[in-house]
Write an enzyme that holds these catalytic residues in place. Structure first.
Site, PDB file in Angstrom:
ATOM      1  N   CYS A   1       0.812  -1.227   0.000  1.00  0.00           N
ATOM      2  CA  CYS A   1       0.000   0.000   0.000  1.00  0.00           C
ATOM      3  C   CYS A   1       0.841   1.271   0.000  1.00  0.00           C
ATOM      4  O   CYS A   1       0.321   2.355  -0.269  1.00  0.00           O
ATOM      5  CB  CYS A   1      -0.948  -0.007   1.188  1.00  0.00           C
ATOM      6  SG  CYS A   1      -2.060  -1.415   1.143  1.00  0.00           S
TER       7      CYS A   1
ATOM      8  N   HIS B   1      -3.614   6.983   2.747  1.00  0.00           N
ATOM      9  CA  HIS B   1      -3.976   5.674   2.200  1.00  0.00           C
ATOM     10  C   HIS B   1      -5.370   5.307   2.697  1.00  0.00           C
ATOM     11  O   HIS B   1      -5.703   5.542   3.859  1.00  0.00           O
ATOM     12  CB  HIS B   1      -2.931   4.646   2.655  1.00  0.00           C
ATOM     13  CG  HIS B   1      -3.302   3.244   2.304  1.00  0.00           C
ATOM     14  ND1 HIS B   1      -3.666   2.867   1.029  1.00  0.00           N
ATOM     15  CD2 HIS B   1      -3.378   2.120   3.076  1.00  0.00           C
ATOM     16  CE1 HIS B   1      -3.950   1.579   1.025  1.00  0.00           C
ATOM     17  NE2 HIS B   1      -3.791   1.103   2.251  1.00  0.00           N
TER      18      HIS B   1
ATOM     19  N   ASN C   1     -10.086  -0.504  -0.422  1.00  0.00           N
ATOM     20  CA  ASN C   1      -8.627  -0.387  -0.405  1.00  0.00           C
ATOM     21  C   ASN C   1      -8.072  -0.954  -1.721  1.00  0.00           C
ATOM     22  O   ASN C   1      -8.080  -2.170  -1.921  1.00  0.00           O
ATOM     23  CB  ASN C   1      -8.091  -1.164   0.800  1.00  0.00           C
ATOM     24  CG  ASN C   1      -6.576  -1.068   0.941  1.00  0.00           C
ATOM     25  OD1 ASN C   1      -5.888  -0.580   0.041  1.00  0.00           O
ATOM     26  ND2 ASN C   1      -6.060  -1.553   2.052  1.00  0.00           N
TER      27      ASN C   1
HETATM   28  O1  UT7 Z   1      -3.832  -1.419   3.535  1.00  0.00           O
HETATM   29  C1  UT7 Z   1      -2.866  -2.177   4.160  1.00  0.00           C
HETATM   30  C2  UT7 Z   1      -2.925  -2.085   5.597  1.00  0.00           C
HETATM   31  N1  UT7 Z   1      -4.147  -2.689   6.099  1.00  0.00           N
HETATM   32  C3  UT7 Z   1      -4.850  -2.058   7.000  1.00  0.00           C
HETATM   33  O2  UT7 Z   1      -4.535  -0.948   7.350  1.00  0.00           O
HETATM   34  C4  UT7 Z   1      -6.013  -2.778   7.645  1.00  0.00           C
HETATM   35  C5  UT7 Z   1      -5.971  -2.600   9.137  1.00  0.00           C
HETATM   36  N2  UT7 Z   1      -6.974  -3.352   9.838  1.00  0.00           N
HETATM   37  C6  UT7 Z   1      -8.298  -3.064   9.777  1.00  0.00           C
HETATM   38  O3  UT7 Z   1      -8.705  -2.177   9.059  1.00  0.00           O
HETATM   39  C7  UT7 Z   1      -9.232  -3.806  10.685  1.00  0.00           C
HETATM   40  O4  UT7 Z   1      -8.488  -4.546  11.620  1.00  0.00           O
HETATM   41  C8  UT7 Z   1     -10.204  -4.766   9.920  1.00  0.00           C
HETATM   42  C9  UT7 Z   1     -11.203  -3.967   9.098  1.00  0.00           C
HETATM   43  C10 UT7 Z   1      -9.432  -5.697   9.027  1.00  0.00           C
HETATM   44  C11 UT7 Z   1     -10.992  -5.596  10.929  1.00  0.00           C
HETATM   45  O5  UT7 Z   1     -11.698  -4.736  11.815  1.00  0.00           O
HETATM   46  P1  UT7 Z   1     -11.607  -4.953  13.385  1.00  0.00           P
HETATM   47  O6  UT7 Z   1     -12.437  -3.919  13.994  1.00  0.00           O
HETATM   48  O7  UT7 Z   1     -10.153  -4.981  13.736  1.00  0.00           O
HETATM   49  O8  UT7 Z   1     -12.295  -6.334  13.571  1.00  0.00           O
HETATM   50  P2  UT7 Z   1     -11.708  -7.663  14.221  1.00  0.00           P
HETATM   51  O9  UT7 Z   1     -10.764  -8.333  13.284  1.00  0.00           O
HETATM   52  O10 UT7 Z   1     -11.238  -7.363  15.608  1.00  0.00           O
HETATM   53  O11 UT7 Z   1     -13.019  -8.533  14.344  1.00  0.00           O
HETATM   54  C12 UT7 Z   1     -14.097  -8.140  15.210  1.00  0.00           C
HETATM   55  C13 UT7 Z   1     -15.239  -9.091  14.990  1.00  0.00           C
HETATM   56  C14 UT7 Z   1     -14.819 -10.558  15.024  1.00  0.00           C
HETATM   57  O12 UT7 Z   1     -15.866 -11.305  15.610  1.00  0.00           O
HETATM   58  P3  UT7 Z   1     -15.768 -11.810  17.132  1.00  0.00           P
HETATM   59  O13 UT7 Z   1     -14.506 -12.607  17.194  1.00  0.00           O
HETATM   60  O14 UT7 Z   1     -15.674 -10.542  17.945  1.00  0.00           O
HETATM   61  O15 UT7 Z   1     -17.017 -12.561  17.323  1.00  0.00           O
HETATM   62  C15 UT7 Z   1     -14.737 -10.923  13.560  1.00  0.00           C
HETATM   63  O16 UT7 Z   1     -14.940 -12.291  13.322  1.00  0.00           O
HETATM   64  O17 UT7 Z   1     -15.810  -8.863  13.698  1.00  0.00           O
HETATM   65  C16 UT7 Z   1     -15.873 -10.096  12.994  1.00  0.00           C
HETATM   66  N3  UT7 Z   1     -15.701  -9.816  11.582  1.00  0.00           N
HETATM   67  C17 UT7 Z   1     -16.735  -9.582  10.761  1.00  0.00           C
HETATM   68  N4  UT7 Z   1     -18.062  -9.544  10.980  1.00  0.00           N
HETATM   69  C18 UT7 Z   1     -18.852  -9.257   9.929  1.00  0.00           C
HETATM   70  C19 UT7 Z   1     -14.546  -9.722  10.882  1.00  0.00           C
HETATM   71  N5  UT7 Z   1     -14.810  -9.424   9.598  1.00  0.00           N
HETATM   72  C20 UT7 Z   1     -16.167  -9.324   9.516  1.00  0.00           C
HETATM   73  C21 UT7 Z   1     -17.027  -9.035   8.454  1.00  0.00           C
HETATM   74  N6  UT7 Z   1     -18.358  -9.018   8.705  1.00  0.00           N
HETATM   75  N7  UT7 Z   1     -16.593  -8.777   7.205  1.00  0.00           N
END
Ligand code: UT7
Length: 333
Positions: free
Chosen positions: A116, A256, A286
């Site tokens: 990225c 970004h 993204n």
């Molecule tokens: O561009 C390159 C660099 N990349 C980035 O900068 C990305 C950085 N990371 C992020 O943007 C975020 O971490 C994500 C968008 C990838 C994930 O968001 P989050 O708020 O960190 O969610 P999480 O991974 O902590 O997951 C929270 C919950 C989980 O459920 P439980 O374990 O709490 O029951 C996940 O299973 O959300 C669930 N979850 C979803 N639910 C519905 C994860 N993805 C989804 C989804 N739909 N698509």
């Protein structure tokens, strides 16, 4: 006459027609519009569909549009740098493929792989080629077909990414406009958080690697999120500080587009109102190396000659940085 700098004299982009909405994703994986919107800010993303449609199929129209709108003859382009992690193939590079298909017969080209942060790194490299006095027309592209490496059974990654390409033309400037400063960083220990398992020389493709879905992006989102906020905030602070930029005299922050919450956190920590922050993540998701030039393209009409812009990115590697430039022309509002 001030010293020779490299100014952006045009920007153009290409987005595939197909719109993949949150509603459609909810029919593919266990997700919903509410989660995607509140956790990422994304409403839809573009997908390049069709057989043998590699990243160059977006880079070529982006360059063609750029040549046309800047009145540049293809044969006058001397260098094309393409930032991408999804080149048409491991080699040859997509920059040369695009040069050939756009009639840039006198240009040499190469790709930059910095995920990225690719466009940011490529922009500073391209600027140095112009500042060195050897190159007068350099095209810098950021482009990715993320749909080719996204696992549409993994809801944690497939909702985030999209496809797109953006390109800028760099030309010499003697009026103090253009790229004025940058700071880049890298940290290879970040490789365990955002990566492809197979397909490179360490683990070439096998039937087993395909069956194990090892050719798709894997991400541990939380540590990437944290590192992205602190990395971009610190680079923006450093570049603003040493160029006497403040919340008042900075016109635009161009971050970004990985997550609206990351963008908002940087804006808060840098004490910049969101009105000065370019955001188009809701439309494209993204697009990896594509996000920064696509922001410039979307906001081009609002930009004025002399505007102070700070671009910042964070990506797999880890790679990150920030770049300060003075915009060189008035947009057509
Ligand atoms: O561009 C390159 C660099 N990349 C980035 O900068 C990305 C950085 N990371 C992020 O943007 C975020 O971490 C994500 C968008 C990838 C994930 O968001 P989050 O708020 O960190 O969610 P999480 O991974 O902590 O997951 C929270 C919950 C989980 O459920 P439980 O374990 O709490 O029951 C996940 O299973 O959300 C669930 N979850 C979803 N639910 C519905 C994860 N993805 C989804 C989804 N739909 N698509």
């Amino acid at each position: 006459m001030s010293k020779l700098t490299a100014a952006i004299t045009g920007v153009h982009g290409y987005l595939p027609d197909y719109i993949l909405t949150n509603a459609e994703l909810a029919t593919i994986v266990d997700t919903n519009d509410e989660w995607i919107t509140t956790r990422t800010g994304i409403k839809e993303r573009r997908i390049l569909k069709g057989e043998e449609m590699g990243t160059s199929k977006m880079v070529i129209p982006a360059i063609e549009g750029l040549l046309e709108k800047t009145g540049t003859k293809p044969e006058d382009v001397e260098l094309i740098i393409c930032a991408t992690v999804t080149g048409d193939s491991i080699f040859p590079d997509t920059a040369n493929t695009a040069a050939y298909h756009t009639g840039c017969v006198n240009a040499f080209g190469f790709d930059i792989n910095a995920a990225c942060s690719g466009f940011l790194y490529a922009l500073s490299v391209g600027a140095k080629m112009v500042e060195g006095g050897t190159h007068k027309k350099v095209i810098v592209v950021g482009a990715d077909k993320m749909s080719s490496i996204v696992d549409y059974t993994d809801r944690t990654t497939c909702v985030i990414f999209g496809d797109g390409a953006g390109a800028v033309l760099l030309e010499p400037n003697h009026d103090g406009l253009g790229v004025l400063d940058y700071e880049h960083r890298g940290d290879g220990s970040g490789e365990k958080y955002l990566y492809l398992v197979a397909g490179g020389s360490r683990k070439p493709a096998t039937v087993d690697s395909v069956m194990a879905r090892e050719h798709f992006v894997r991400q541990n989102g939380a540590p990437v999120f944290k590192a992205a906020v602190s990395g971009m905030t610190s680079m923006v602070g450093e570049v603003m500080g040493r160029n006497n930029l403040t919340a008042e005299n900075l016109d635009w922050l161009v971050p970004h587009q990985a997550n609206i919450r990351i963008i908002q956190a940087i804006s808060r920590m840098a004490d910049l109102p969101m009105e000065k922050v370019m955001v188009n993540i809701q439309k494209y998701g993204n697009t990896t190396a594509g996000t920064l030039p696509l922001c410039l393209w979307d906001y081009e009409n609002q930009l004025k000659k002399g505007d102070n812009l700070v671009l910042t990115a964070f990506g797999g590697g880890f790679t990150w940085g920030a770049l300060y430039l003075k915009w060189a022309y008035d947009g057509q509002a």
